[in-house]
Scaffold this motif. Structure first.
Motif, PDB file in Angstrom:
ATOM      1  N   SER A 133       3.785  -5.642  10.710  1.00 25.46           N
ATOM      2  CA  SER A 133       3.568  -5.508   9.413  1.00 25.46           C
ATOM      3  C   SER A 133       3.983  -6.571   8.533  1.00 25.46           C
ATOM      4  O   SER A 133       3.618  -7.074   7.480  1.00 25.46           O
ATOM      5  N   ALA A 134       5.247  -6.742   8.775  1.00 29.95           N
ATOM      6  CA  ALA A 134       6.108  -7.546   8.072  1.00 29.95           C
ATOM      7  C   ALA A 134       5.477  -9.165   8.273  1.00 29.95           C
ATOM      8  O   ALA A 134       5.532  -9.977   7.372  1.00 29.95           O
ATOM      9  N   LEU A 160       1.622 -13.254   5.616  1.00 28.29           N
ATOM     10  CA  LEU A 160       0.404 -14.133   5.796  1.00 28.29           C
ATOM     11  C   LEU A 160      -0.443 -13.592   4.679  1.00 28.29           C
ATOM     12  O   LEU A 160      -1.574 -14.101   4.675  1.00 28.29           O
ATOM     13  N   GLY A 161      -0.292 -12.818   3.947  1.00 29.14           N
ATOM     14  CA  GLY A 161      -1.171 -12.135   2.779  1.00 29.14           C
ATOM     15  C   GLY A 161      -2.229 -11.362   3.358  1.00 29.14           C
ATOM     16  O   GLY A 161      -3.460 -11.498   2.739  1.00 29.14           O
ATOM     17  N   GLY A 162      -1.976 -10.661   4.393  1.00 25.47           N
ATOM     18  CA  GLY A 162      -2.976  -9.717   4.920  1.00 25.47           C
ATOM     19  C   GLY A 162      -3.860 -10.394   6.041  1.00 25.47           C
ATOM     20  O   GLY A 162      -4.529  -9.826   6.477  1.00 25.47           O
ATOM     21  N   ALA A 163      -3.691 -11.872   6.297  1.00 35.44           N
ATOM     22  CA  ALA A 163      -4.422 -12.317   7.348  1.00 35.44           C
ATOM     23  C   ALA A 163      -4.185 -11.765   8.731  1.00 35.44           C
ATOM     24  O   ALA A 163      -2.947 -11.361   8.930  1.00 35.44           O
ATOM     25  N   TRP A 212       0.915  -1.216   0.146  1.00 32.26           N
ATOM     26  CA  TRP A 212      -0.197   0.067   0.021  1.00 32.26           C
ATOM     27  C   TRP A 212       0.729   1.065   0.087  1.00 32.26           C
ATOM     28  O   TRP A 212       0.536   2.445   0.363  1.00 32.26           O
ATOM     29  N   GLY A 213       1.969   1.063  -0.424  1.00 34.54           N
ATOM     30  CA  GLY A 213       3.044   2.398  -0.491  1.00 34.54           C
ATOM     31  C   GLY A 213       4.137   2.117   0.277  1.00 34.54           C
ATOM     32  O   GLY A 213       4.585   1.165   1.059  1.00 34.54           O
ATOM     33  N   VAL A 214       4.800   3.120   0.638  1.00 34.37           N
ATOM     34  CA  VAL A 214       6.163   3.137   1.401  1.00 34.37           C
ATOM     35  C   VAL A 214       5.755   2.974   3.136  1.00 34.37           C
ATOM     36  O   VAL A 214       5.026   3.731   3.379  1.00 34.37           O
ATOM     37  N   MET A 215       6.320   2.197   3.669  1.00 38.60           N
ATOM     38  CA  MET A 215       6.480   1.876   4.953  1.00 38.60           C
ATOM     39  C   MET A 215       6.413   3.206   5.908  1.00 38.60           C
ATOM     40  O   MET A 215       7.418   3.958   5.738  1.00 38.60           O
ATOM     41  N   PRO A 216       5.602   3.631   6.629  1.00 41.04           N
ATOM     42  CA  PRO A 216       5.886   5.193   7.691  1.00 41.04           C
ATOM     43  C   PRO A 216       6.998   4.720   8.523  1.00 41.04           C
ATOM     44  O   PRO A 216       7.461   3.706   8.732  1.00 41.04           O
ATOM     45  N   ALA A 217       7.455   5.861   8.615  1.00 42.60           N
ATOM     46  CA  ALA A 217       8.760   6.037   9.781  1.00 42.60           C
ATOM     47  C   ALA A 217       8.170   6.264  11.148  1.00 42.60           C
ATOM     48  O   ALA A 217       7.063   6.408  11.182  1.00 42.60           O
ATOM     49  N   LEU A 218       8.965   5.786  12.208  1.00 44.33           N
ATOM     50  CA  LEU A 218       8.384   5.838  13.532  1.00 44.33           C
ATOM     51  C   LEU A 218       9.228   7.234  14.088  1.00 44.33           C
ATOM     52  O   LEU A 218      10.435   7.383  13.949  1.00 44.33           O
TER      53      LEU A 218
END
Length: 235
Positions: A218-219, A224-227, A121-127
Motif C-alpha cells: 500500500s505504501a 506511485l499515485g495509485g499505479a 481512502w480512510g484509516v489503514m486496516p490492521a492485521l
C-alpha cells in the motif's frame, strides 16, 4: 477444470472472468446467492452490484458457498480475512482433498489505534493475526484435510490474472504451502494466467511474511499515485 471462486468482490470477479476466458467451468460462491443477486447499490468499495456485473458473463454461475465448493475440483478463497476461517470451516467437508488457493489478507477495518495510519481512502486496516501466526496457517489448521496454498497476496488480483499488464509480466509471484502436489496445481494455474517467475517460499509459515507485506504494498502504491506495479526478485 471446475473452479470455485469464494467471494464476490473485485478480486473474485477478476479471477472468475479470467478463468472463464481460459475455458474453465466457474462457480462463484457467496453467503446467500439470492441476497447477493438482489443488491442494487454498490458495496463499500464502490463496486457495482454483482447481479449487474454477472449479467455480462453468462458462463459464471453464482451459488452459495457450500454449493460452489462441492461443485469444484479447485477452490480459490477470496473471502474477507475477518470471516474466512469461520466460513471455510462451515463448508470444510466440501474442501477435503482439494487444493485451496488462498489470497485473503487478515484485515481488520476501522481499527481502534493510538496512532492510526491515514490513507487516501480512510484509516489503514490492521492485521490480525500478524507476526506470530497468519490467516493461511489458521485456514490450514481449521481444514486439515484441505491443501492450502497461499498465493496472489502481493499484487492486486486484477494484476494477478493479467501479470503482463505490469512490466510485460517480468515480476515475481510468491507461493507457500505444505503440499507439493497442491503447489504444483497452483503453479500450473498461475502459468496459465501468464506468470513466468513463480518463487516457492516453502512451508505455509511463509504466508506470515506474504500477508504482512500488504502494508508495504500500500505504501508503494500511494507513492506511485495509485499505479499498479509488481515486485521482482533479482537473483
Amino acid at each position: 477444470m471446475k473452479v470455485a471462486v469464494l467471494g464476490t468482490g473485485g478480486g473474485g470477479r477478476a479471477h472468475a472472468v479470467r478463468l472463464l476466458e481460459l475455458g474453465h467451468e466457474v462457480y462463484v460462491g457467496t453467503r446467500d446467492s439470492q441476497v447477493t443477486l438482489g443488491r442494487t447499490e454498490p458495496d463499500f468499495m464502490g463496486i457495482e452490484p454483482f447481479g449487474q456485473w454477472v449479467a455480462d458473463y453468462p458462463g459464471i454461475e453464482l451459488m452459495n458457498f457450500d454449493e460452489a465448493a462441492a461443485s469444484a475440483d479447485f477452490v480459490i478463497n477470496g473471502i474477507d480475512g475477518a470471516n474466512a476461517v469461520r466460513v471455510l470451516s462451515g463448508i470444510g467437508r466440501h474442501l477435503a482433498g482439494k487444493t485451496l488457493m488462498d489470497y485473503a489478507v487478515p484485515f481488520i477495518y476501522n481499527p481502534e489505534q493510538a496512532h492510526p495510519w491515514p490513507t487516501p481512502w480512510g484509516v489503514m486496516p490492521a492485521l490480525d493475526p500478524v507476526d506470530h501466526d497468519s490467516l493461511g496457517e489458521r485456514i490450514q489448521r481449521a481444514l486439515p484435510q484441505a491443501k492450502v496454498v497461499k498465493a496472489c497476496v502481493t499484487q492486486e488480483q486484477e494484476t494477478v490474472v493479467h501479470p503482463q499488464a505490469v512490466a510485460g509480466g517480468d515480476h515475481t509471484m510468491f507461493i507457500a504451502g505444505e503440499h507439493e502436489d497442491a503447489k504444483a496445481e497452483v503453479t500450473a494455474l498461475l502459468r496459465s494466467y501468464g506468470w513466468r517467475d513463480i518463487l516457492d517460499l516453502g512451508p505455509l509459515v511463509s504466508s506470515r511474511g506474504m500477508e504482512m507485506y500488504s502494508h508495504m504494498h500500500s505504501a508503494i502504491q500511494f507513492a506511485l499515485g495509485g499505479a499498479r506495479f509488481g515486485m521482482k526478485v533479482m537473483r
